[in-house]
Design an enzyme around this catalytic site. Structure first.
Site, PDB file in Angstrom:
ATOM      1  N   CYS A   1       0.814  -1.220   0.000  1.00 14.08           N
ATOM      2  CA  CYS A   1       0.000   0.000   0.000  1.00 14.08           C
ATOM      3  C   CYS A   1       0.851   1.276   0.000  1.00 14.08           C
ATOM      4  CB  CYS A   1      -0.902  -0.023   1.244  1.00 14.08           C
ATOM      5  SG  CYS A   1      -1.826   1.499   1.475  1.00 14.08           S
TER       6      CYS A   1
ATOM      7  N   TRP B   1      -7.567  -7.329   4.851  1.00 16.92           N
ATOM      8  CA  TRP B   1      -6.153  -7.610   5.155  1.00 16.92           C
ATOM      9  C   TRP B   1      -6.035  -8.648   6.260  1.00 16.92           C
ATOM     10  CZ3 TRP B   1      -3.516  -5.869   1.357  1.00 16.92           C
ATOM     11  CH2 TRP B   1      -3.783  -4.638   0.779  1.00 16.92           C
TER      12      TRP B   1
ATOM     13  N   THR C   1      -9.225  -0.068   6.248  1.00 17.60           N
ATOM     14  CA  THR C   1      -8.013   0.237   5.472  1.00 17.60           C
ATOM     15  C   THR C   1      -6.760   0.289   6.350  1.00 17.60           C
ATOM     16  OG1 THR C   1      -8.470   2.589   5.763  1.00 17.60           O
ATOM     17  CG2 THR C   1      -9.266   1.591   3.735  1.00 17.60           C
ATOM     18  N   VAL C   2      -5.617   0.189   5.698  1.00 13.85           N
ATOM     19  CA  VAL C   2      -4.332   0.489   6.315  1.00 13.85           C
ATOM     20  C   VAL C   2      -3.814   1.759   5.654  1.00 13.85           C
ATOM     21  CG1 VAL C   2      -3.665  -1.843   6.945  1.00 13.85           C
ATOM     22  CG2 VAL C   2      -3.187  -1.043   4.637  1.00 13.85           C
TER      23      VAL C   2
ATOM     24  N   GLU D   1      -5.566   7.904   8.583  1.00 13.88           N
ATOM     25  CA  GLU D   1      -5.309   8.708   7.377  1.00 13.88           C
ATOM     26  C   GLU D   1      -3.798   8.956   7.276  1.00 13.88           C
ATOM     27  OE1 GLU D   1      -6.793   9.871   4.618  1.00 13.88           O
ATOM     28  OE2 GLU D   1      -4.779  10.661   4.266  1.00 13.88           O
ATOM     29  N   SER D   2      -3.202   8.403   6.228  1.00  8.25           N
ATOM     30  CA  SER D   2      -1.739   8.455   6.120  1.00  8.25           C
ATOM     31  C   SER D   2      -1.192   9.885   6.084  1.00  8.25           C
ATOM     32  CB  SER D   2      -1.281   7.695   4.875  1.00  8.25           C
ATOM     33  OG  SER D   2      -1.833   8.281   3.715  1.00  8.25           O
TER      34      SER D   2
ATOM     35  N   TYR E   1      -4.838   4.696  -9.741  1.00  9.49           N
ATOM     36  CA  TYR E   1      -5.984   3.874  -9.303  1.00  9.49           C
ATOM     37  C   TYR E   1      -7.218   4.202 -10.141  1.00  9.49           C
ATOM     38  CZ  TYR E   1      -3.591   2.128  -5.144  1.00  9.49           C
ATOM     39  OH  TYR E   1      -2.734   1.486  -4.296  1.00  9.49           O
TER      40      TYR E   1
END
Ligand SMILES: N[C@@H](CCC(=O)N[C@@H](CS)C(=O)NCC(=O)O)C(=O)O
Length: 323
Positions: A63, A96, A131-132, A147-148, A194
């Site tokens: 990811c 996951w 999500t990751v 949130e990255s 994407y």
């Protein structure tokens, strides 16, 4: 995805489209901030004070968004402060999974088998995708943030003196330009690949691919003046966000997502930029081409046979690409 705390396997990335058949990414749901004194950050609640051995990061090496956070953790010298678990590379029917695939590990902290179990542990009625990355608080047993973009900023300045490195990934005098670049690069390139890959109509695919290569061309010209990084001599958050997409380009986006007008290696400046970043101590360890290929090529909607390609040859980047 989770609906009111219950797992449903009905969901699929290609189902999440707009009226033109374009891919739509879900927004993140946990938005608290770790701060040096525990005060509330930009969003969410107070109480997440920076402390050693309190926070844990869950990532997938496939990811790009999770990889941003892994890179920030490395560069800020937070490896002893924030522990990490890596999921297996495939997004399965239950999302996951924690397991023993090489490069992955089990969840020895919460003993979850699936990432969605972390979400329901944090919120028993959670609705949304599991999500990751996930930044977990060991003290209050909840998700701080998923949130990255927030997690990268937190790692940069939320941990105060616990960060072993004084590199500033977001220097105040460059913030405006970083944000301008992020806002330009995210839709067209980071998420653009994407949009190309998950498009369900020729028209939305073509539009996305045009934007992907338009942005690559633009970035190639930006780097053509001999600068080392996007903003000149200093490596910033904007470079992390671009790098995670570039390093996946030839291995996944070119083939699986049909972004195949050119490979990254055909762009002289972007190619040497990518190698320059890979040479920064610690960064190469965050890149696992095997996980990247396994993960992307296991998306059944795009690759029904699940066959993982042998190439590309990543030895020029001193990265292994075995399938
Ligand atoms: N906004 C999130 C996006 C994260 C994201 O989309 N992660 C993907 C992996 S690349 C994921 O976990 N997807 C699981 C799913 O869709 O069920 C971030 O940047 O942190």
């Amino acid at each position: 995805m989770l609906v009111n705390g219950k797992w449903t396997a009905e969901w699929h990335p290609v189902q999440s489209t707009d009226e033109k058949g374009g891919f739509v990414r879900q927004t993140s749901s946990f938005r608290h901030w770790v701060t040096p004194d525990g005060r509330a950050g930009l969003t969410g609640d107070a109480g997440f004070i920076a402390e050693p051995d309190r926070y844990h990061l869950y990532v997938a090496l496939i990811c790009p968004w999770a990889s941003r956070t892994l890179i920030a953790r490395k560069l800020k010298g937070l490896e002893e402060v924030v522990s990490v678990s890596v999921v297996e590379p495939w997004l399965l029917d239950e999302g996951w999974h924690f397991g023993d695939y090489p490069g992955a590990n089990r969840d020895t902290l919460n003993h979850a088998e699936w990432v969605h179990q972390l979400y329901t542990q944090a919120d028993g009625t959670f609705t949304g995708r599991a999500t990751v990355p996930v930044l977990w608080d060991k003290k209050t047993h909840t998700i701080v943030n998923n949130e990255s973009a927030d997690i990268v900023r937190m790692f940069n300045s939320g941990f105060g003196h616990l960060a072993q490195s004084d590199i500033d990934l977001c220097p105040p005098d460059l913030l405006q330009e970083i944000e301008r670049l992020n806002a330009e690069i995210y839709p067209s390139l980071n998420n653009g690949v994407y949009r190309a890959g998950f498009a369900t109509t020729q028209i939305s695919y073509a539009e996305a691919v045009r934007e992907v290569f338009g942005m690559l061309d633009k970035l190639e010209s930006r780097l053509a003046d001999g600068r080392d990084f996007l903003l000149g001599d200093v490596f910033t958050e904007a470079d992390i966000r671009l790098f995670v997409t570039l390093i996946r380009f030839d291995a996944a986006y070119y083939g699986l997502f049909k972004c195949n007008l050119r490979q990254l290696r055909e762009y002289a400046c972007l190619d040497s930029y990518t190698r320059r970043i890979l040479a920064i101590p610690g960064i190469r360890d965050t890149v696992n081409i095997d996980h990247i290929k396994q993960g992307y090529y296991s998306i059944r909607a795009l690759n029904p046979t699940g066959i993982v390609p042998e190439g590309p040859d990543m030895r020029a980047y001193a990265l292994e690409g075995k399938s």
